[in-house]
Write a protein that holds these residues in place. Structure first.
Motif, PDB file in Angstrom:
ATOM      1  N   PHE A 183     -55.161   1.048  31.725  1.00  0.00           N
ATOM      2  CA  PHE A 183     -56.368   1.713  32.237  1.00  0.00           C
ATOM      3  C   PHE A 183     -56.020   2.828  33.213  1.00  0.00           C
ATOM      4  N   GLY A 184     -54.755   2.958  33.553  1.00  0.00           N
ATOM      5  CA  GLY A 184     -54.373   3.960  34.543  1.00  0.00           C
ATOM      6  C   GLY A 184     -54.447   3.436  35.969  1.00  0.00           C
ATOM      7  N   PHE A 185     -54.286   2.122  36.142  1.00  0.00           N
ATOM      8  CA  PHE A 185     -54.237   1.562  37.499  1.00  0.00           C
ATOM      9  C   PHE A 185     -53.153   2.261  38.296  1.00  0.00           C
ATOM     10  N   ASP A 186     -53.401   2.383  39.588  1.00  0.00           N
ATOM     11  CA  ASP A 186     -52.368   2.916  40.479  1.00  0.00           C
ATOM     12  C   ASP A 186     -51.445   1.757  40.853  1.00  0.00           C
ATOM     13  N   ILE A 187     -50.334   1.631  40.145  1.00  0.00           N
ATOM     14  CA  ILE A 187     -49.452   0.468  40.346  1.00  0.00           C
ATOM     15  C   ILE A 187     -48.243   0.791  41.217  1.00  0.00           C
ATOM     16  N   ASP A 188     -48.097   2.072  41.568  1.00  0.00           N
ATOM     17  CA  ASP A 188     -46.856   2.475  42.233  1.00  0.00           C
ATOM     18  C   ASP A 188     -46.565   1.694  43.513  1.00  0.00           C
ATOM     19  N   ASP A 189     -47.592   1.435  44.295  1.00  0.00           N
ATOM     20  CA  ASP A 189     -47.346   0.799  45.597  1.00  0.00           C
ATOM     21  C   ASP A 189     -47.753  -0.668  45.623  1.00  0.00           C
ATOM     22  N   VAL A 190     -47.957  -1.232  44.464  1.00  0.00           N
ATOM     23  CA  VAL A 190     -48.381  -2.640  44.442  1.00  0.00           C
ATOM     24  C   VAL A 190     -47.204  -3.500  43.987  1.00  0.00           C
ATOM     25  N   GLU A 191     -46.866  -4.464  44.809  1.00  0.00           N
ATOM     26  CA  GLU A 191     -45.750  -5.369  44.490  1.00  0.00           C
ATOM     27  C   GLU A 191     -46.218  -6.353  43.416  1.00  0.00           C
ATOM     28  N   PRO A 192     -45.557  -6.401  42.265  1.00  0.00           N
ATOM     29  CA  PRO A 192     -46.021  -7.342  41.243  1.00  0.00           C
ATOM     30  C   PRO A 192     -45.893  -8.790  41.716  1.00  0.00           C
ATOM     31  N   ALA A 193     -46.756  -9.640  41.216  1.00  0.00           N
ATOM     32  CA  ALA A 193     -46.652 -11.071  41.538  1.00  0.00           C
ATOM     33  C   ALA A 193     -45.444 -11.673  40.830  1.00  0.00           C
ATOM     34  N   VAL A 194     -45.165 -11.185  39.637  1.00  0.00           N
ATOM     35  CA  VAL A 194     -44.018 -11.671  38.867  1.00  0.00           C
ATOM     36  C   VAL A 194     -43.353 -10.472  38.194  1.00  0.00           C
ATOM     37  N   GLU A 195     -42.025 -10.430  38.250  1.00  0.00           N
ATOM     38  CA  GLU A 195     -41.291  -9.361  37.568  1.00  0.00           C
ATOM     39  C   GLU A 195     -40.480  -9.953  36.414  1.00  0.00           C
ATOM     40  N   VAL A 196     -40.518  -9.294  35.281  1.00  0.00           N
ATOM     41  CA  VAL A 196     -39.735  -9.734  34.128  1.00  0.00           C
ATOM     42  C   VAL A 196     -38.432  -8.929  34.107  1.00  0.00           C
ATOM     43  N   VAL A 197     -37.323  -9.638  33.995  1.00  0.00           N
ATOM     44  CA  VAL A 197     -36.023  -8.958  33.998  1.00  0.00           C
ATOM     45  C   VAL A 197     -35.843  -8.185  32.694  1.00  0.00           C
ATOM     46  N   ASP A 198     -35.356  -6.961  32.823  1.00  0.00           N
ATOM     47  CA  ASP A 198     -35.008  -6.163  31.642  1.00  0.00           C
ATOM     48  C   ASP A 198     -33.596  -5.594  31.839  1.00  0.00           C
ATOM     49  N   ASN A 199     -33.169  -4.755  30.907  1.00  0.00           N
ATOM     50  CA  ASN A 199     -31.806  -4.203  30.962  1.00  0.00           C
ATOM     51  C   ASN A 199     -31.521  -3.482  32.276  1.00  0.00           C
ATOM     52  N   THR A 200     -32.465  -2.644  32.690  1.00  0.00           N
ATOM     53  CA  THR A 200     -32.245  -1.858  33.901  1.00  0.00           C
ATOM     54  C   THR A 200     -32.067  -2.765  35.105  1.00  0.00           C
ATOM     55  N   PHE A 201     -32.921  -3.746  35.197  1.00  0.00           N
ATOM     56  CA  PHE A 201     -32.863  -4.710  36.298  1.00  0.00           C
ATOM     57  C   PHE A 201     -31.495  -5.401  36.294  1.00  0.00           C
ATOM     58  N   ALA A 202     -31.094  -5.882  35.109  1.00  0.00           N
ATOM     59  CA  ALA A 202     -29.840  -6.652  35.029  1.00  0.00           C
ATOM     60  C   ALA A 202     -28.622  -5.777  35.316  1.00  0.00           C
ATOM     61  N   SER A 203     -28.703  -4.514  34.922  1.00  0.00           N
ATOM     62  CA  SER A 203     -27.529  -3.650  35.098  1.00  0.00           C
ATOM     63  C   SER A 203     -27.197  -3.471  36.583  1.00  0.00           C
ATOM     64  N   ASP A 204     -28.230  -3.564  37.438  1.00  0.00           N
ATOM     65  CA  ASP A 204     -27.976  -3.418  38.876  1.00  0.00           C
ATOM     66  C   ASP A 204     -27.089  -4.533  39.432  1.00  0.00           C
ATOM     67  N   ALA A 205     -27.006  -5.634  38.713  1.00  0.00           N
ATOM     68  CA  ALA A 205     -26.225  -6.776  39.212  1.00  0.00           C
ATOM     69  C   ALA A 205     -24.794  -6.772  38.693  1.00  0.00           C
ATOM     70  N   VAL A 206     -24.485  -5.807  37.836  1.00  0.00           N
ATOM     71  CA  VAL A 206     -23.132  -5.742  37.278  1.00  0.00           C
ATOM     72  C   VAL A 206     -22.334  -4.703  38.059  1.00  0.00           C
ATOM     73  N   ARG A 207     -21.274  -5.136  38.708  1.00  0.00           N
ATOM     74  CA  ARG A 207     -20.461  -4.209  39.494  1.00  0.00           C
ATOM     75  C   ARG A 207     -19.438  -3.561  38.567  1.00  0.00           C
ATOM     76  N   LEU A 208     -19.543  -2.247  38.445  1.00  0.00           N
ATOM     77  CA  LEU A 208     -18.573  -1.552  37.597  1.00  0.00           C
ATOM     78  C   LEU A 208     -17.237  -1.489  38.335  1.00  0.00           C
ATOM     79  N   PRO A 209     -16.123  -1.639  37.623  1.00  0.00           N
ATOM     80  CA  PRO A 209     -14.824  -1.591  38.304  1.00  0.00           C
ATOM     81  C   PRO A 209     -14.566  -0.213  38.897  1.00  0.00           C
ATOM     82  N   HIS A 210     -13.910  -0.180  40.036  1.00  0.00           N
ATOM     83  CA  HIS A 210     -13.587   1.078  40.705  1.00  0.00           C
ATOM     84  C   HIS A 210     -12.118   1.395  40.459  1.00  0.00           C
ATOM     85  N   VAL A 211     -11.770   2.688  40.595  1.00  0.00           N
ATOM     86  CA  VAL A 211     -10.365   3.061  40.333  1.00  0.00           C
ATOM     87  C   VAL A 211      -9.412   2.362  41.295  1.00  0.00           C
ATOM     88  N   ASP A 212      -9.867   2.083  42.493  1.00  0.00           N
ATOM     89  CA  ASP A 212      -8.976   1.463  43.466  1.00  0.00           C
ATOM     90  C   ASP A 212      -9.150  -0.055  43.550  1.00  0.00           C
TER      91      ASP A 212
END
Ligand SMILES: NC(=O)C1=CN([C@@H]2O[C@H](COP(=O)(O)OP(=O)(O)OC[C@H]3O[C@@H](n4cnc5c(N)ncnc54)[C@H](OP(=O)(O)O)[C@@H]3O)[C@@H](O)[C@H]2O)[C@@H](O)CC1
Ligand SMILES: Nc1ncnc2c1ncn2[C@@H]1O[C@H](COP(=O)(O)OP(=O)(O)O)[C@@H](O)[C@H]1O
Length: 680
Positions: free
Chosen positions: A255-284
């Motif tokens: 409907f075009g709700f303004d959702i930008d500043d509303v904290e969801p009651a429940v969040e469903v994990v997706d690829n983007t969410f999960a990728s934040d938890a994977v630490r990429l190896p560093h050169v050092d």
């Protein structure tokens, strides 16, 4: 109709659910501007209904449709939709389940040639019968059930976000007769894979009537749907088990709700969410900086869990796995994973309890793994003493699984993660609630004897209190090194009094129009537990946990302070402020040892974190990767939860690949590919 056109907004909408009150706040500005939300909702319902029938090769003019219409706006949506379908030639009967009908919706429906069947003798609907006898009311109810059962499509518009408590009265009687009473639909894991030819189909308007909109529970009679068309944003019942299993495919109308500043009651994990938890190896990087996981898993009796946790942790992007356990398990771990290191050392996370006997098993008291775990977990016990609590907060994250759950201290910091399945959650809650009520002052319980505090922790990230040889010199729980005293129900004051798990009961003041006992008392089969702080709790069962998983997970968090991961087809993760769900797994994952793999994976992701994401986010990401690995291993497209279709953006293809059975080891092998997929 406005449609989401921005990719970020679309992702947010497809993976967020908002509580009923939040939705009412978000719809307000649109209603104030005169946006015709009900017409937009009805248009989407009519469109989806026509599509469902078309999928069955039925032309509208050959179909019979029954609308179950409540007295509120949910009924209004249904009436406008039914009017549109009647105009297209469908034979539509509206069954009025309340005393009134939405006035304009009713007028539109009558103009379109629809028929109305009133069930409540007290109803005052213009031009319709009222004041009929109780006997006739029963007959009308039976006629409605019969008509609906023989129809091609039921549109369920009895209740939406305006439901209060358990469904009661006429709606409860209809849901009992046409739907289910608190149980999850018994379907194969790929509903809607192909046309079943089974009628009637059910389309739910906004939410299936009878589900717990905000907690996803199934407290009593409800009408499971093939498709739910939901408005503005998903409600928690669309993503939370078990209600999500009764919602069918979800179609979301933006409907075009303004959702930008509303904290969801429940969040469903997706690829983007999960990728934040994977630490990429560093050169050092070196192996230590990539994260070291310490495992106190497996036992003389169940050594296989040691292997599964070790292999899973090693394949989940860690630098090293350390293992502590009996010689038999050590040998098996080394044979399966020569890379594992035995004995104590520096770690960034712990995993304890998988494959370790619980306290009620024969010989549990003498089990060295339990003693090791008890000694470790003492360092996480909060007792209100600043020095002790600070030391506990400084400890590395720990995953407390399976047999270690009964060794969990009363209060722990949030980096302690518990990972029960429903049965283990029931046992845990029984222990915790009994402890609070003071009904089980059991000196032999793992909680007795106090907690050691962390005075002996040389290094908060080290294997505190351990001798290098896991088989000897363990800082045993039975040696009584503790100085604290166990909290009693009286001494404990953790501010959780107001947040109890309470299971709704039926409002029996409503008339039983059917003579069906389920209608008069729809909660007779609801869980036995009703927990209040003042009275001893009835025992929780695994069924209670399955019916009210969110409430149980929240309760376990409130009582312990731990981050809670409750396993299931849709896994729930809760901390103080957030609820995450992951439904990425196919049902093939329900196989022995899968939980051990998850524990190792959670430990591995926790070991590689800096402070940028929370424990709960990391744990939810691990659950998601676990499910993704299972999907890869089983070559299945079935998932515990499917993303909704966004109305106006075309429909996803319906024919999913079933895949094939797997064992836990197959999931482990697929973890690297799952990680690669999410970070790609
Ligand atoms: N979100 C949006 O943007 C938009 C939302 N819209 C729509 O409005 C809906 C919300 O409408 P709403 O507020 O009128 O409530 P609704 O769901 O019809 O329920 C009230 C009725 O249910 C009844 N009832 C309640 N509990 C019951 C029980 N336990 N057992 C049995 N009966 C029970 C209650 O009876 P009462 O308690 O009054 O006796 C009353 O008759 C929303 O879900 C969506 O469809 C769209 O139109 C447009 C935009
Ligand atoms: N129907 C299902 N669909 C998808 N995943 C499931 C289903 N049932 C269980 N699972 C997952 O399988 C795993 C089983 O874990 P658990 O019960 O601890 O097994 P075990 O104790 O044998 O290791 C959990 O991750 C759970 O979320």
């Amino acid at each position: 109709m406005e449609y989401a056109d921005d990719a970020d907004r679309r992702e947010l909408l497809l993976h967020s659910a908002y509580a009923a009150e939040q939705v009412r706040v978000m719809e307000r500005p649109l209603l104030d501007r005169g946006v015709p939300l009900m017409r937009m909702a009805a248009q989407a319902v009519a469109h989806t209904a026509a599509g469902m029938l078309d999928d069955e090769d039925l032309a509208l003019e050959d179909t019979s449709i029954v609308l179950l219409a409540g007295a509120g706006d949910n009924g209004g949506d249904g009436l406008f939709a039914a009017a549109a379908l009647a105009q297209e030639g469908a034979a539509v009967t509206a069954v009025a389940v309340g005393r009134t009908l939405h006035e304009e919706g009713f007028a539109a429906f009558v103009r379109a040639g629809g028929k109305v069947l009133v069930l409540d003798p007290e109803a005052g609907i213009p031009g319709c019968a009222s004041g009929f006898s109780a006997g006739e009311a029963g007959e009308r109810l039976q006629a409605a059930v019969s008509l609906a059962s023989k129809s091609h499509l039921i549109i369920d518009a009895m209740t939406g976000i305006g439901i209060h408590g358990v469904l009661r009265g006429i709606p409860a009687a209809l849901a009992s007769a046409l739907g289910l009473d608190g149980e999850v639909p018994d379907e194969s894991a790929l509903p809607g894979r192909e046309s079943s030819g089974d009628f009637p189909l059910v389309l739910a308007v906004d939410t299936p009537s009878g589900v717990g909109v905000d907690d996803g529970s199934l407290p009593g009679p409800y009408l499971p749907a093939n498709v739910t068309v939901t408005f503005g944003a998903m409600k928690p019942c669309a993503v939370l088990p078990p209600a999500t299993f009764g919602s069918g495919r979800i179609e979301l109308v933006d409907f075009g709700f303004d959702i930008d500043d509303v904290e969801p009651a429940v969040e469903v994990v997706d690829n983007t969410f999960a990728s934040d938890a994977v630490r990429l190896p560093h050169v050092d990087d070196g192996k230590y900086s990539r994260g070291v996981v310490g495992l106190v898993t497996g036992s003389q009796r169940y050594p296989g869990a040691a292997v599964l946790t070790a292999r899973a942790a090693a394949r989940a992007n860690t630098g090293m796995v350390r293992y502590l356990g009996p010689e038999r398990a050590q040998n098996m771990v080394l044979a399966a994973l020569p890379e594992a290191v035995l004995g104590k050392g520096h770690v960034q996370s712990w995993v304890v309890g998988s494959g370790v006997p619980s306290g009620d098993a024969d010989g549990a008291d003498a089990d060295l793994q339990r003693q090791t775990i008890a000694a470790l977990l003492r360092h996480y016990a909060l007792d209100g003493e600043p020095a002790v609590d600070d030391a506990a907060y400084d400890m590395p994250p720990v995953v407390v699984d399976a047999g270690a759950l009964d060794l969990l201290p009363d209060r722990v910091p949030g980096q302690v993660v518990i990972t029960p399945h429903a049965g283990e959650m029931a046992a845990l809650l029984n222990r915790l609630e009994a402890g609070r009520a003071g009904t089980r002052a059991d000196d032999a319980s793992p909680k007795a004897g106090g907690y050691a505090g962390a005075a002996d922790a040389e290094d908060a990230h080290d294997t505190v209190g351990f001798d290098g040889n896991a088989d000897s010199g363990i800082d045993s729980a039975s040696t009584g090194t503790g100085t604290g005293s166990p909290e009693t129900a009286e001494s404990k004051s953790d501010g959780t009094e107001s947040n109890t798990v309470s299971f709704p009961t039926a409002d029996e003041s409503e008339p039983d129009v059917t003579g069906d006992s389920r209608a008069a008392s729809p909660a007779t089969d609801t869980p036995s537990s009703s927990v209040t702080p003042d009275e001893p709790a009835a025992a929780f069962t695994a069924r209670d946990v399955t019916a009210y998983p969110l409430a149980c997970a929240r309760r376990a968090h409130e009582l312990t302070g731990a981050t809670v991961l409750l396993k299931g087809a849709v896994t729930i993760v809760v901390d103080e402020d957030h609820t995450y769900v992951s439904g990425s797994a196919p049902a093939w994952l329900a196989t022995a040892g899968a939980g051990d793999v998850l524990a190792g994976l959670v430990g591995a992701l926790l070991a590689q974190q800096d402070d940028e994401i929370t424990t709960a986010e990391t744990v939810a990401a691990a659950a998601y990767l676990h499910g993704m690995a299972a999907a890869i291993a089983s070559e299945s497209e079935q998932q515990g939860w499917q993303e909704p279709d966004l109305v106006g953006h075309g429909r996803r293809q319906r024919f999913m690949t079933l895949g094939h059975p797997i064992v836990a080891g197959d999931v482990i092998r697929a973890i690297p590919e799952a990680i690669a997929d999410v970070v790609a």
